[in-house]
Design a protein around this motif. Sequence first.
Motif, PDB file in Angstrom:
ATOM      1  N   SER A 282       0.821  -1.208   0.000  1.00  0.00           N
ATOM      2  CA  SER A 282       0.000   0.000   0.000  1.00  0.00           C
ATOM      3  C   SER A 282       0.860   1.265   0.000  1.00  0.00           C
ATOM      4  CB  SER A 282      -0.938   0.015   1.214  1.00  0.00           C
ATOM      5  OG  SER A 282      -0.181   0.105   2.408  1.00  0.00           O
TER       6      SER A 282
ATOM      7  N   GLU B  20      -7.973  -3.690  -3.968  1.00  0.00           N
ATOM      8  CA  GLU B  20      -9.215  -4.194  -3.360  1.00  0.00           C
ATOM      9  C   GLU B  20      -9.560  -5.574  -3.903  1.00  0.00           C
ATOM     10  OE1 GLU B  20     -10.209  -0.684  -5.381  1.00  0.00           O
ATOM     11  OE2 GLU B  20      -8.273  -0.839  -4.393  1.00  0.00           O
ATOM     12  N   ASP B  21      -9.334  -5.752  -5.243  1.00  0.00           N
ATOM     13  CA  ASP B  21      -9.659  -7.033  -5.848  1.00  0.00           C
ATOM     14  C   ASP B  21      -8.758  -8.128  -5.307  1.00  0.00           C
ATOM     15  OD1 ASP B  21     -11.491  -5.685  -7.327  1.00  0.00           O
ATOM     16  OD2 ASP B  21     -10.175  -5.434  -9.054  1.00  0.00           O
TER      17      ASP B  21
ATOM     18  N   LYS C 244      -7.625  -8.451  -2.430  1.00  0.00           N
ATOM     19  CA  LYS C 244      -8.041  -8.918  -1.102  1.00  0.00           C
ATOM     20  C   LYS C 244      -8.998 -10.085  -1.219  1.00  0.00           C
ATOM     21  CE  LYS C 244      -7.241  -4.566   1.158  1.00  0.00           C
ATOM     22  NZ  LYS C 244      -7.777  -3.211   1.316  1.00  0.00           N
ATOM     23  N   GLN C 245      -9.877  -9.999  -2.244  1.00  0.00           N
ATOM     24  CA  GLN C 245     -10.852 -11.071  -2.403  1.00  0.00           C
ATOM     25  C   GLN C 245     -10.202 -12.350  -2.918  1.00  0.00           C
ATOM     26  OE1 GLN C 245     -13.659  -9.448  -5.100  1.00  0.00           O
ATOM     27  NE2 GLN C 245     -14.473  -7.982  -3.630  1.00  0.00           N
TER      28      GLN C 245
ATOM     29  N   ASN D  63      -1.320  -5.872   4.368  1.00  0.00           N
ATOM     30  CA  ASN D  63      -2.196  -6.114   3.226  1.00  0.00           C
ATOM     31  C   ASN D  63      -2.029  -7.574   2.830  1.00  0.00           C
ATOM     32  OD1 ASN D  63      -2.567  -3.061   2.577  1.00  0.00           O
ATOM     33  ND2 ASN D  63      -0.367  -3.392   2.599  1.00  0.00           N
TER      34      ASN D  63
END
Length: 461
Positions: free
Chosen positions: A146, A160-161, A163-164, A176
Amino acid sequence: MIRIYDTMKKKKVDLETVEKKKVGIYLCGPTVYDYGHLGHGRSAVCFDLLRRYLSYRGYEVTFVRNWTDIDDKTIERAKAEHTTVQELTERFIRIYEEDFEKLGILEPDEAPKPTEHIPGIVSFIERLFEREHAYLLEDGVYYDISTFDDYGKLSGQRLEDLKQGVRVDVAEGKRNPGDFALWKFEKPGEPSWPSPWGNGRPGWHIECSVMSGRYLKEEFDIHCGGQDLIFPHHEDEIAQSRGAGYRFARYWMHNGFLNIDNEKMSKSLGNFFTLRQAFELFSPKAVRFFLISSHYRAPLNFSEETLRQAEAALQRFNDFIGRVAEAKQGERGGTAETIDAGIRRAREGFTEGLDDDLNVSKALAALSDFVRDVNVLMEKGELGSESAGLVIEFMKEIDKVLGVFSFEKKKLDGEIEKLIEERIFARRKKEFARADAIRDRLLKMGIVLEDTKDGTRWKRA
RNA sequence: GGCGGCAUAGCCAAGCGGUAAGGCGACGGUCUGCAAAACCGUUAUACGUCGGUUCGAGUCCGACUGCCGCCUCCA
């Protein structure tokens, strides 16, 4: 102008090197814990072609390809074989070197190993600490993605993607999910080196950041590797190197996979053909031609059929070279001018193709046309020995790039020579049954005969 | 679920808005005692499907279908 496809920009761009007519290339090489398979061969061959071509086009090339010799795989395998990581990796490096040499891959200018660059790796991590990209956890030192704005730019991933998508257990305390290890602390029985944070070993990505910086410039030209390395490996390299304040690679090139039954060939899928297995079935040059003859970014499907096609196509070129070589020995006169224009046209087509992001199909089409035209001349008996010499020179020039043709004819042993003479004699006496019997016998010995108006010619099957 | 790639003849494959390169294979022919090689000819009214833009579309846009890859070690 040479154009290459840049993974970062996702389009073809003009190659503008940092220094005019000089190019620095870094290729991510294999992890050396097992035999190399055709997929490794493809990557090596593709970028060997790039390197040879740039050098053909007048660039002074510095080519670096690493061996990854310390990671989970090498450690595990060494354990399983009750040997040391060093012994194991040295053994497989030798095997890779042999296989790569057979494939006609030129030796890199540098072939660094992370285990020999530990001090550089440690100071690189220190620098990342200073710049607040690194942080310490119980099991190692991590990079905080980050803190790097451009993270995900190469692979088109968004934080964000990511993370999934995480499917692995993340270490406790990672900031992260995508944060990756720069340094892994020692586990019992594993090789380790000292560092300010504790004994341990480098993470995977750091080696390429450090070694490319060491052997190339702070900003170098092209970074290459297989498509599977785009994420996370190359993304992480960028984060490290840029995070450390270096400009790093200008262009990113990635080769497509070698497929088998339309699936990626890989160790984990267990559907791989080692280079050695391939060499048992096909000549290394045929394998190289197969690997080269389709565009480097497209998937390439391996099968006996596709390999045989490559072998046949290569045979046509080699037969051609053999015939021209004979014409060169001949007495036929004629001016070389007639062939000059043809050579020039072929050379133009060849470079025009390769200039365009190594479009080999285009280049080979030009060469094919040339071969046919010269064949026609020879058929008509209009290729003089001087012209033939120019054609051979041209084919050699082309082969500096392709590295697939055969120019030397190995001598025949006495027995075979005697059989050929015997057959010539039989044919003269019109004893065709005997002549055919000898021809069959020679065929079984791997010698193919062709009767031409200029006499009997032989070649190896 | 997110990101990306690909779909052109029996097979491999180029093509990047102007009417389908090249190679392998097959078939017919020339040559040959016969072969082989070479050469000549034939082998996609057609580029996954359906729409759209355009004078004109594998080529641009949209939708759909089907494959593949990355998101985890991997060339």
